[in-house]
Design an enzyme around this catalytic site. Structure first.
Site, mmCIF file in Angstrom:
data_model
loop_
_atom_site.group_PDB
_atom_site.id
_atom_site.type_symbol
_atom_site.label_atom_id
_atom_site.label_comp_id
_atom_site.label_asym_id
_atom_site.label_seq_id
_atom_site.Cartn_x
_atom_site.Cartn_y
_atom_site.Cartn_z
ATOM 1 N N GLY A 1 3.767 -5.356 10.780
ATOM 2 C CA GLY A 1 4.943 -6.225 10.742
ATOM 3 C C GLY A 1 4.817 -7.365 9.757
ATOM 4 O O GLY A 1 5.693 -8.240 9.708
ATOM 5 N N GLY A 2 3.741 -7.335 8.963
ATOM 6 C CA GLY A 2 3.596 -8.350 7.911
ATOM 7 C C GLY A 2 4.780 -8.343 6.958
ATOM 8 O O GLY A 2 5.103 -9.355 6.333
ATOM 9 N N ASP B 1 1.783 4.998 6.704
ATOM 10 C CA ASP B 1 2.202 3.592 6.705
ATOM 11 C C ASP B 1 0.979 2.708 6.463
ATOM 12 O O ASP B 1 -0.167 3.146 6.628
ATOM 13 C CB ASP B 1 2.859 3.260 8.063
ATOM 14 N N THR C 1 0.841 -1.198 0.000
ATOM 15 C CA THR C 1 0.000 0.000 0.000
ATOM 16 C C THR C 1 0.882 1.255 0.000
ATOM 17 O O THR C 1 0.624 2.222 -0.732
ATOM 18 C CB THR C 1 -0.947 0.000 1.229
ATOM 19 N N GLU D 1 9.389 0.703 11.746
ATOM 20 C CA GLU D 1 8.114 1.425 11.611
ATOM 21 C C GLU D 1 7.664 2.007 12.950
ATOM 22 O O GLU D 1 7.141 3.126 13.009
ATOM 23 C CB GLU D 1 7.034 0.483 11.054
ATOM 24 N N ASP E 1 -1.666 -4.247 9.098
ATOM 25 C CA ASP E 1 -2.187 -5.590 8.805
ATOM 26 C C ASP E 1 -3.579 -5.803 9.388
ATOM 27 O O ASP E 1 -4.399 -6.501 8.806
ATOM 28 C CB ASP E 1 -1.209 -6.647 9.341
HETATM 29 C C1 5RP Z 1 5.308 -4.009 7.110
HETATM 30 C C2 5RP Z 1 3.947 -3.607 7.521
HETATM 31 C C3 5RP Z 1 2.991 -3.246 6.450
HETATM 32 O O1 5RP Z 1 2.618 -1.916 6.607
HETATM 33 C C4 5RP Z 1 1.795 -4.137 6.536
HETATM 34 O O2 5RP Z 1 2.246 -5.484 6.456
HETATM 35 C C5 5RP Z 1 0.787 -3.855 5.406
HETATM 36 O O3 5RP Z 1 1.321 -4.262 4.192
HETATM 37 P P1 5RP Z 1 0.517 -4.152 2.828
HETATM 38 O O4 5RP Z 1 0.292 -2.714 2.556
HETATM 39 O O5 5RP Z 1 1.435 -4.819 1.810
HETATM 40 O O6 5RP Z 1 -0.775 -4.925 2.983
HETATM 41 O O7 5RP Z 1 3.611 -3.532 8.678
HETATM 42 O O8 5RP Z 1 6.076 -4.436 8.209
#
Ligand code: 5RP
Length: 228
Positions: A98-99, A84, A31, A106, A87
Site C-alpha cells: 500500500g506504499g 506485485d 518494481t 491489489e 513494502d
Molecule cells: C502499491 C504497493 C507496492 O507494491 C509497494 O509499495 C512496492 O512499491 P515499489 O515496487 O515501488 O517499491 O503496495 O500500493
C-alpha cells in the site's frame, strides 16, 4: 548495488512464471513497472496471448501503451497468477503493501488469483513487520472519529500527503491513514481487528497470500517458495 537494479532484476526474473494463455494480475509500483516492461517485450517477441487485469490506473496506462491486453476484473472468473511488489515481507511470508495507495485493488486482485508472486529488492525483507507505516484506506466520512480510534490505540495514524502538500487519494477517492506501529508482533490479530473497524475500507496487511517471493540481491535474483 543500486536498489532500482535489484528491483529490475527481481522483476525480470518473475516473468519466467507467466505462460501463454494465462490471465495475469499486474500489481502497482516501481518494481512492477520494470516487470510490465519485460512482460510486454516477451509477449511481443513470443507472440503470447495474455489477458491482464491491473491494480491501478498507473499500471493500466503503462501496460496498455505497451500493447498488453487489459480487461476489467469483473470480466474474468479468476486469475492464474498475479505479480506485485511489496513494502515489507517477514520471514513467515506475511507482507505490508500500500506504499502506492493501491492496496485495496491489489488485495482484491490477489484474492482472485490462484498464485501470487511478490517481487522486491532485499531491503524489503524484514524479521518483524511494522517499520514501514501500515497503510489503511478510509472514507472522508468519519475521518475524525477513526483517527481518534487509532490514536487511542496508540497506532499513531498520519493522513498521507504528497510532497507538495496535497492529500493523497486512492483510486476510489478515499484517504490513506498510515499507522506508525514500529513493530507488529501479531499480524493476524491486528488484521482481525482492522477487518472489523467500521469506516476502514481496507488495510495493507497481506497475510497468507503469497506463493513465491523473488528477491533482487547482489548475487542475482533469489526465488523463495512459500510452502504452505
Ligand atoms: C502499491 C504497493 C507496492 O507494491 C509497494 O509499495 C512496492 O512499491 P515499489 O515496487 O515501488 O517499491 O503496495 O500500493
Amino acid at each position: 548495488m543500486d536498489q532500482n537494479l535489484l528491483k529490475k532484476e527481481a522483476a525480470e526474473s518473475a516473468i519466467q512464471f507467466i505462460e501463454d494463455g494465462m490471465k495475469v494480475g499486474l500489481g502497482t509500483g516501481s518494481t512492477v513497472k520494470y516487470m510490465v516492461d519485460a512482460l510486454a517485450k516477451r509477449t511481443h517477441d513470443e507472440k503470447m496471448q495474455l489477458t491482464c487485469v491491473t491494480t491501478s490506473s498507473r499500471t493500466k496506462d503503462q501496460a496498455e501503451s505497451l500493447g498488453l491486453k487489459i480487461v476489467d476484473l469483473n470480466d474474468v472468473d479468476h486469475l492464474d497468477l498475479t505479480i506485485d511488489g511489496a513494502d515489507e515481507i517477514d520471514k513467515n511470508f506475511q507482507g505490508i503493501k500500500g506504499g502506492g495507495a493501491a492496496h485495496t485493488m491489489e488485495k482484491i486482485v490477489a484474492t482472485a488469483s490462484d498464485q501470487v508472486i511478490w517481487i522486491v529488492d532485499e531491503s524489503k525483507m524484514v524479521d518483524t513487520l511494522g517499520k514501514f507505516p501500515l497503510p489503511t484506506e478510509v472514507f472522508d466520512y468519519g475521518l475524525t472519529q477513526i483517527t481518534k480510534t487509532f490514536e487511542d490505540l496508540n497506532y499513531h495514524p498520519v493522513l498521507r500527503h504528497y510532497d507538495d502538500g496535497k492529500i493523497v487519494r486512492t483510486h476510489f477517492k478515499n484517504l490513506v491513514l498510515d499507522l506508525h506501529l514500529d513493530q507488529i508482533k501479531d499480524p493476524h490479530a491486528l488484521a482481525d481487528q482492522l477487518d472489523h473497524q467500521v469506516g476502514l475500507v481496507e488495510h495493507g496487511l497481506f497475510l497468507d497470500m503469497v506463493n513465491k517471493v523473488i528477491v533482487g540481491t547482489e548475487n542475482g535474483p533469489r526465488i523463495i517458495d512459500n510452502i504452505r
